[in-house]
Design an enzyme around this catalytic site. Structure first.
Site, PDB file in Angstrom:
ATOM      1  N   LYS A 174      49.915  44.063  39.473  1.00 40.53           N
ATOM      2  CA  LYS A 174      48.638  43.929  39.410  1.00 40.53           C
ATOM      3  C   LYS A 174      47.743  43.723  40.492  1.00 40.53           C
ATOM      4  O   LYS A 174      46.426  44.317  40.418  1.00 40.53           O
ATOM      5  CB  LYS A 174      48.401  42.471  38.319  1.00 40.53           C
ATOM      6  CG  LYS A 174      49.074  42.540  37.032  1.00 40.53           C
ATOM      7  CD  LYS A 174      49.373  41.477  36.269  1.00 40.53           C
ATOM      8  CE  LYS A 174      50.181  41.304  35.148  1.00 40.53           C
ATOM      9  NZ  LYS A 174      50.315  39.988  34.427  1.00 40.53           N
ATOM     10  N   GLN A 178      49.895  33.650  35.061  1.00 42.52           N
ATOM     11  CA  GLN A 178      51.083  34.471  34.783  1.00 42.52           C
ATOM     12  C   GLN A 178      51.909  33.601  33.937  1.00 42.52           C
ATOM     13  O   GLN A 178      52.165  32.618  34.277  1.00 42.52           O
ATOM     14  CB  GLN A 178      51.676  34.860  36.165  1.00 42.52           C
ATOM     15  CG  GLN A 178      52.811  35.900  35.715  1.00 42.52           C
ATOM     16  CD  GLN A 178      52.568  37.321  35.292  1.00 42.52           C
ATOM     17  OE1 GLN A 178      51.347  37.848  35.284  1.00 42.52           O
ATOM     18  NE2 GLN A 178      53.484  37.918  34.550  1.00 42.52           N
ATOM     19  N   ASP A 232      42.971  38.217  29.981  1.00 41.84           N
ATOM     20  CA  ASP A 232      44.219  38.216  29.261  1.00 41.84           C
ATOM     21  C   ASP A 232      43.678  38.284  27.657  1.00 41.84           C
ATOM     22  O   ASP A 232      44.705  38.574  27.043  1.00 41.84           O
ATOM     23  CB  ASP A 232      45.042  37.298  29.347  1.00 41.84           C
ATOM     24  CG  ASP A 232      46.497  37.443  30.268  1.00 41.84           C
ATOM     25  OD1 ASP A 232      46.671  38.925  30.154  1.00 41.84           O
ATOM     26  OD2 ASP A 232      46.711  36.720  31.078  1.00 41.84           O
TER      27      ASP A 232
HETATM   28  N1  GUN Z   1      53.570  37.557  31.020  1.00 41.31           N
HETATM   29  C1  GUN Z   1      54.468  38.671  30.296  1.00 41.31           C
HETATM   30  N2  GUN Z   1      53.143  39.346  29.921  1.00 41.31           N
HETATM   31  C2  GUN Z   1      51.967  38.811  30.450  1.00 41.31           C
HETATM   32  C3  GUN Z   1      50.647  39.108  30.249  1.00 41.31           C
HETATM   33  O1  GUN Z   1      50.129  40.027  29.352  1.00 41.31           O
HETATM   34  N3  GUN Z   1      49.883  38.194  30.577  1.00 41.31           N
HETATM   35  C4  GUN Z   1      50.118  37.130  31.295  1.00 41.31           C
HETATM   36  N4  GUN Z   1      49.218  36.389  32.097  1.00 41.31           N
HETATM   37  N5  GUN Z   1      51.420  36.763  31.679  1.00 41.31           N
HETATM   38  C5  GUN Z   1      52.268  37.573  31.202  1.00 41.31           C
END
Ligand code: GUN
Length: 283
Positions: free
Chosen positions: A53, A97, A120
């Site tokens: 990311k 996360q 998100d």
């Molecule tokens: N962990 C696995 N997928 C995601 C996601 O789409 N967003 C976040 N914040 N954590 C994750």
């Protein structure tokens, strides 16, 4: 004839270039989009995701603010961190996360994020807005799926879309987005009897069950668009999706590979949401 492969990696690059142009324009107006990434503990898979990311942010001219906290961080400390990021004008998007360590109240933490910075799309405010057809910032994985369908030219309106999986992160929001685009939508899950009979009716099949290669060729209508959200690690270390790719690609009209399909698009939609949030917050 084999299916058209929807190349998520190539599409993600294209979208990232578009976001780079948009963030450049914002920067000229004095607003450089910024994304804060909160990572608690040292889960190696999460660290890999966060690095991906960060890389995407860099490539699109988006600042990333790394907030790494020790595994022993308490819920109260994490809430304080979220409050600080909510109030930080350089930060237009906040991502916590997942998964968080078990002792942390994940619901309280996620719901503390300012909905204006909820890139998100996990806050109840964001999900409620999506439900009512007025999306603020929408969850990244289903947004990526929708953009793949759109750019691949898959017709959605009036078609039957079947979503396998009902998580709040993928299945439910994907169903809402398909409904918004005038598909007739069915959601299937682990308690659905005769799953294959339902999936065989799908013009669009979104698979987000988290079960390696569970969607076999006999479960797919010839010519259907098959979007594979699954990322499963096999015992030999290789990645595979929820779809039996080789067999299904001989029957489907469109298919997304794993890796190189929905995954890169998800990361790109996070950048997209951050740029969109910055544009809104910049006024
Ligand atoms: N962990 C696995 N997928 C995601 C996601 O789409 N967003 C976040 N914040 N954590 C994750």
């Amino acid at each position: 004839m084999g299916a058209i492969i929807i190349d998520g990696a190539a599409m993600a690059r294209q979208v990232l270039d578009e976001q780079k142009a948009a963030s450049g324009q914002l920067a000229q107006r004095g607003c450089v989009p910024g994304l804060a990434m909160v990572l608690v503990g040292d889960d190696p898979a999460s660290a890999v995701y966060v690095r991906g990311k960060e890389r995407a942010c860099r490539e699109a001219g988006v600042l990333s603010f790394d907030a790494r906290l020790p595994a022993a961080t308490t819920t109260a400390e994490l809430l304080q961190k979220i409050d600080a990021l909510n109030g930080d004008a350089r930060v237009h998007g906040i991502l916590v996360q997942l998964p968080l360590p078990e002792h942390i109240d994940a619901v309280a933490v996620l719901q503390r994020i300012d909905p204006a910075k909820d890139v998100d799309g996990f806050t109840w405010r964001s999900l409620g807005a999506l439900l009512d057809g007025h999306a603020l910032l929408a969850p990244c994985t289903p947004s990526g799926c929708m953009l793949m369908l759109e750019r691949a030219g898959v017709p959605v309106a009036g078609r039957h879309a079947v979503v396998v999986g009902r998580s709040s992160i993928v299945g439910k929001p994907a169903a809402l987005m398909l409904l918004e685009r005038n598909a007739t939508v069915t959601i299937c899950h682990s308690h659905t009897p005769e799953l294959a009979a339902v999936t065989r009716e799908a013009d669009i099949l979104i698979c987000a069950a988290g079960k390696p290669r569970m969607v076999t060729a006999d479960m797919v209508k010839p010519g259907a668009a098959v979007i594979d959200v699954g990322i499963n690690r096999l015992p030999d270390g290789k990645l595979c999706g929820d779809v039996d790719y080789d067999a299904v690609s001989a029957r489907a009209g469109w298919i997304t590979p794993v890796p190189g399909g929905v995954g890169p698009m998800t990361v790109t939609m996070l950048v997209h949401n951050t740029v969109q949030s910055a544009a809104r917050l910049a006024g």
